[in-house]
Scaffold this motif. Structure first.
Motif, mmCIF file in Angstrom:
data_model
loop_
_atom_site.group_PDB
_atom_site.id
_atom_site.type_symbol
_atom_site.label_atom_id
_atom_site.label_comp_id
_atom_site.label_asym_id
_atom_site.label_seq_id
_atom_site.Cartn_x
_atom_site.Cartn_y
_atom_site.Cartn_z
ATOM 1 N N SER A 144 48.831 -9.290 -2.735
ATOM 2 C CA SER A 144 49.338 -9.124 -4.101
ATOM 3 C C SER A 144 50.123 -7.824 -4.258
ATOM 4 C CB SER A 144 48.172 -9.158 -5.094
ATOM 5 O OG SER A 144 47.228 -8.134 -4.821
ATOM 6 N N ARG A 145 49.930 -6.889 -3.333
ATOM 7 C CA ARG A 145 50.687 -5.639 -3.370
ATOM 8 C C ARG A 145 51.964 -5.721 -2.535
ATOM 9 N NH1 ARG A 145 45.405 -3.993 -4.086
ATOM 10 N NH2 ARG A 145 45.102 -2.380 -5.679
ATOM 11 N N GLY A 146 52.229 -6.893 -1.971
ATOM 12 C CA GLY A 146 53.481 -7.106 -1.255
ATOM 13 C C GLY A 146 53.445 -6.866 0.232
ATOM 14 N N THR A 147 52.262 -6.692 0.805
ATOM 15 C CA THR A 147 52.169 -6.488 2.249
ATOM 16 C C THR A 147 52.255 -7.826 2.977
ATOM 17 O OG1 THR A 147 50.778 -4.529 1.992
ATOM 18 C CG2 THR A 147 50.734 -5.619 4.135
ATOM 19 N N PRO A 148 53.265 -8.009 3.848
ATOM 20 C CA PRO A 148 53.341 -9.246 4.640
ATOM 21 C C PRO A 148 52.219 -9.247 5.674
ATOM 22 C CG PRO A 148 54.985 -7.677 5.404
ATOM 23 C CD PRO A 148 54.326 -7.054 4.207
ATOM 24 N N VAL A 149 51.437 -10.312 5.725
ATOM 25 C CA VAL A 149 50.313 -10.371 6.657
ATOM 26 C C VAL A 149 50.758 -11.115 7.915
ATOM 27 C CG1 VAL A 149 47.910 -11.048 7.001
ATOM 28 C CG2 VAL A 149 48.689 -10.321 4.732
ATOM 29 N N ASP A 150 51.150 -10.342 8.933
ATOM 30 C CA ASP A 150 51.532 -10.871 10.240
ATOM 31 C C ASP A 150 50.396 -10.536 11.204
ATOM 32 O OD1 ASP A 150 53.994 -11.163 8.924
ATOM 33 O OD2 ASP A 150 54.787 -9.304 9.767
ATOM 34 N N VAL A 151 49.741 -11.560 11.730
ATOM 35 C CA VAL A 151 48.555 -11.326 12.546
ATOM 36 C C VAL A 151 48.760 -11.874 13.955
ATOM 37 C CG1 VAL A 151 47.383 -13.462 11.852
ATOM 38 C CG2 VAL A 151 46.020 -11.464 12.533
ATOM 39 N N PHE A 152 48.122 -11.226 14.920
ATOM 40 C CA PHE A 152 48.180 -11.614 16.327
ATOM 41 C C PHE A 152 47.907 -13.120 16.444
ATOM 42 C CE2 PHE A 152 45.885 -11.098 20.654
ATOM 43 C CZ PHE A 152 47.077 -11.318 21.361
ATOM 44 N N LYS A 153 48.783 -13.813 17.149
ATOM 45 C CA LYS A 153 48.744 -15.283 17.185
ATOM 46 C C LYS A 153 47.375 -15.857 17.558
ATOM 47 C CE LYS A 153 51.469 -19.214 18.803
ATOM 48 N NZ LYS A 153 52.605 -19.646 19.661
ATOM 49 N N GLY A 185 44.056 -3.350 12.816
ATOM 50 C CA GLY A 185 43.621 -3.735 14.156
ATOM 51 C C GLY A 185 44.472 -4.726 14.899
ATOM 52 N N VAL A 186 44.772 -5.883 14.265
ATOM 53 C CA VAL A 186 45.454 -6.955 15.008
ATOM 54 C C VAL A 186 46.687 -7.463 14.266
ATOM 55 C CG1 VAL A 186 43.461 -7.709 16.351
ATOM 56 C CG2 VAL A 186 43.788 -8.634 14.042
ATOM 57 N N CYS A 187 47.389 -6.557 13.591
ATOM 58 C CA CYS A 187 48.579 -6.947 12.827
ATOM 59 C C CYS A 187 49.863 -6.407 13.456
ATOM 60 C CB CYS A 187 48.447 -6.471 11.380
ATOM 61 S SG CYS A 187 47.307 -7.462 10.397
ATOM 62 N N SER A 188 50.981 -6.809 12.851
ATOM 63 C CA SER A 188 52.297 -6.392 13.329
ATOM 64 C C SER A 188 52.638 -4.998 12.833
ATOM 65 C CB SER A 188 53.370 -7.365 12.824
ATOM 66 O OG SER A 188 53.554 -7.199 11.414
ATOM 67 N N LYS A 189 53.675 -4.420 13.426
ATOM 68 C CA LYS A 189 54.173 -3.114 13.003
ATOM 69 C C LYS A 189 54.576 -3.158 11.531
ATOM 70 C CE LYS A 189 57.741 0.311 14.287
ATOM 71 N NZ LYS A 189 58.638 0.258 13.116
ATOM 72 N N ARG A 190 55.233 -4.233 11.129
ATOM 73 C CA ARG A 190 55.681 -4.378 9.739
ATOM 74 C C ARG A 190 54.493 -4.365 8.777
ATOM 75 N NH1 ARG A 190 58.514 -9.639 6.899
ATOM 76 N NH2 ARG A 190 56.682 -10.679 7.787
ATOM 77 N N THR A 191 53.451 -5.087 9.127
ATOM 78 C CA THR A 191 52.269 -5.160 8.275
ATOM 79 C C THR A 191 51.581 -3.800 8.180
ATOM 80 O OG1 THR A 191 51.918 -7.478 8.832
ATOM 81 C CG2 THR A 191 50.030 -6.272 7.968
ATOM 82 N N ILE A 192 51.408 -3.151 9.326
ATOM 83 C CA ILE A 192 50.726 -1.859 9.352
ATOM 84 C C ILE A 192 51.487 -0.821 8.525
ATOM 85 C CG2 ILE A 192 49.984 0.049 10.834
ATOM 86 C CD1 ILE A 192 49.622 -2.073 13.086
ATOM 87 N N GLU A 193 52.794 -0.764 8.694
ATOM 88 C CA GLU A 193 53.581 0.236 7.994
ATOM 89 C C GLU A 193 53.623 -0.024 6.492
ATOM 90 O OE1 GLU A 193 57.380 0.550 9.953
ATOM 91 O OE2 GLU A 193 56.571 1.888 11.491
ATOM 92 N N THR A 194 53.713 -1.296 6.094
ATOM 93 C CA THR A 194 53.741 -1.603 4.662
ATOM 94 C C THR A 194 52.428 -1.217 4.001
ATOM 95 O OG1 THR A 194 55.207 -3.491 5.128
ATOM 96 C CG2 THR A 194 54.195 -3.405 2.948
ATOM 97 N N ASN A 195 51.318 -1.463 4.695
ATOM 98 C CA ASN A 195 50.022 -1.049 4.153
ATOM 99 C C ASN A 195 49.884 0.469 4.139
ATOM 100 O OD1 ASN A 195 46.990 -0.245 5.291
ATOM 101 N ND2 ASN A 195 46.961 -1.569 3.494
ATOM 102 N N HIS A 196 50.299 1.116 5.206
ATOM 103 C CA HIS A 196 50.076 2.560 5.332
ATOM 104 C C HIS A 196 50.894 3.379 4.338
ATOM 105 C CE1 HIS A 196 47.493 1.913 8.646
ATOM 106 N NE2 HIS A 196 47.587 3.123 9.150
ATOM 107 N N MET A 214 44.984 1.264 -0.794
ATOM 108 C CA MET A 214 45.116 0.995 0.637
ATOM 109 C C MET A 214 43.953 0.136 1.128
ATOM 110 S SD MET A 214 45.768 3.783 3.635
ATOM 111 C CE MET A 214 46.051 3.302 5.332
ATOM 112 N N ARG A 215 42.712 0.494 0.751
ATOM 113 C CA ARG A 215 41.546 -0.287 1.156
ATOM 114 C C ARG A 215 41.557 -1.679 0.509
ATOM 115 N NH1 ARG A 215 37.859 -2.118 4.545
ATOM 116 N NH2 ARG A 215 37.593 -0.021 5.370
ATOM 117 N N GLU A 216 41.931 -1.767 -0.748
ATOM 118 C CA GLU A 216 41.956 -3.068 -1.424
ATOM 119 C C GLU A 216 42.987 -3.997 -0.787
ATOM 120 O OE1 GLU A 216 40.310 -1.645 -5.813
ATOM 121 O OE2 GLU A 216 42.443 -2.078 -5.567
ATOM 122 N N ASP A 217 44.091 -3.427 -0.340
ATOM 123 C CA ASP A 217 45.111 -4.208 0.352
ATOM 124 C C ASP A 217 44.590 -4.692 1.709
ATOM 125 O OD1 ASP A 217 47.965 -5.086 0.177
ATOM 126 O OD2 ASP A 217 48.178 -3.874 1.985
#
Length: 417
Positions: A144-153, A185-196, A214-217
């Protein structure tokens, strides 16, 4: 006069503080370790928090993924995993149906020997173990905060996910553990950076989950990915297990935070003029990148316009190239805070975090870094904690209040709003 010894590199630095100025010394309140660590894991599995039993939930599943911390974390995976796998196999799950995925986030891949050390040779020989690949992720949703969730296949394809790890304070996400096994832990660079990038928003701080964007996301991402169960160890400062929590990925995590708070969170009635803080000596003060934790924690006890005397040897300098570049090229403390909002970069984010502290607090740094470099990054070089304290006392006067935090990387002072 009160004499206090503080860890610095592999030795100690002694400081003398006038009794009238010393408000107190904040130390962790270690809880005793459990006598039977694997037995404690089994106890937690038999008493899951707001969840059905693991075996019941996993029954009939054929593609189970267990998320495990990498070598940079103190998670005792070799203790957590045997009881987990034992419960899975007792419910009819085959070893071939289980995959262990090492959550690397932005870190390097684990070697085969490191994998064996982390999970134990017996588990390694029985269960498929693989590294998270940051470049092999699939998009499965958006928070809901706009973070794309890209996870290790392989995680995205699992029909049952177990998150494991250890719990401690996290300087912006509140606490480690829980759904942090997924993000970062198991996400993409895009996901990690958007959250961080949320780390610069109000509410991001150690020791806080609710109201921490950050934690809620992170928790929302874990829900999207579909974490089914979690098992986390709570460790004391000796890295011994004092409690294991298992069950619902969010509710069980919050139960674990209570034990972290009991040991490491220190309530203050008010903020003080001066904090003298040690990161805890080597290796906690090996570089400025790691020492940031102590600086950040100490800052929560200091008034705006106050001072921190920080003992951090930093024999390896900054510890991260991009962090160093940003600190050294900044003309003032506000620039890195501005840059991180315009172009979030992992590594450089620590420059923004440190400069946020420096914008309101004067820092006297006892380190092995050159005076020129320390001045160039908006701090004040001193040769000893005593020199820093004397300078601060001269600035704030005879009635200045002083707190000492001997292990600032672990202890979190806080003043209730």
């Amino acid at each position: 006069m009160e004499q206090i010894k503080l860890k610095y590199k592999n030795s100690y630095d002694t400081i003398n503080i006038p009794s009238k100025n010393l408000l107190g010394v904040l130390n962790a309140k270690n809880l005793p370790s459990v006598s039977d660590p694997e037995g404690e894991v089994r106890r937690a599995l038999k008493n899951p928090i707001e969840s059905k039993a693991l075996g019941e939930l996993a029954k009939g599943k054929h593609n189970i993924v267990i998320l495990v911390s990498d070598i940079t974390r103190p998670a005792p995976s070799y203790i957590l995993l045997p009881p987990i796998i034992e419960e899975l196999t007792e419910s009819g799950i085959n070893y071939d149906d289980i995959t262990i995925v090492f959550g690397l986030g932005y870190h390097r891949k684990q070697t085969e020997e490191e994998m064996k050390k982390l999970v134990g040779r017996y588990i390694y020989d029985k269960i498929r173990c693989i590294n998270h690949n940051i470049d092999d992720c699939v998009h499965i949703g958006t928070t809901s905060r706009g973070t794309p969730v890209d996870v290790f296949k392989p995680v995205a394809e699992a029909d049952f996910i177990i998150a494991t790890g250890n719990m401690e304070f996290h300087y912006k996400a509140g606490y480690s553990g829980g759904n942090k096994a997924v993000l970062p832990g198991v996400c993409s660079k895009r996901t990690i950076e958007t959250n961080h990038i949320m780390m610069i928003r109000p509410g991001t701080m150690p020791g806080k989950c609710e109201g921490n964007p950050m934690r809620e996301d992170i928790d929302e991402a874990g829900t999207i990915v579909g974490v089914n169960f979690m098992v986390n160890a709570v460790l004391n400062s000796h890295k011994e297990i004092i409690k294991v929590v298992a069950g619902h990925p969010i509710r069980a995590h919050r139960e674990g935070t209570k034990y972290i708070d009991e040991m490491y969170k220190m309530r203050l009635d008010k903020k003080v003029d001066i904090v003298v803080a040690s990161c805890g000596g080597y290796p906690k003060d090996i570089n400025l990148y790691q020492s940031q934790k102590g600086l950040e924690n100490a800052s929560y006890a200091v008034k705006d316009g106050g001072s921190i005397v920080l003992l951090a040897e930093c024999k390896e300098g900054f510890g991260e190239k991009l962090f160093e570049d940003w600190m050294m090229k900044a003309k003032n403390t506000h620039e890195p805070v501005k840059w991180i909002q315009e172009d979030f970069r992992l590594g450089a984010h620590k420059a923004a975090v440190i400069c946020t502290v420096l914008e309101r607090i004067k820092v006297y740094l006892v380190s092995a870094m050159s005076d020129e470099i320390v001045k160039g990054i908006f701090m004040h070089p001193v040769k000893s904690a005593q020199e820093g304290l004397d300078a601060a006392l001269k600035k704030y006067g005879d009635n200045a209040q002083v707190l000492v935090i001997p292990y600032a990387n672990s202890v979190l002072p806080y003043v209730e709003d």
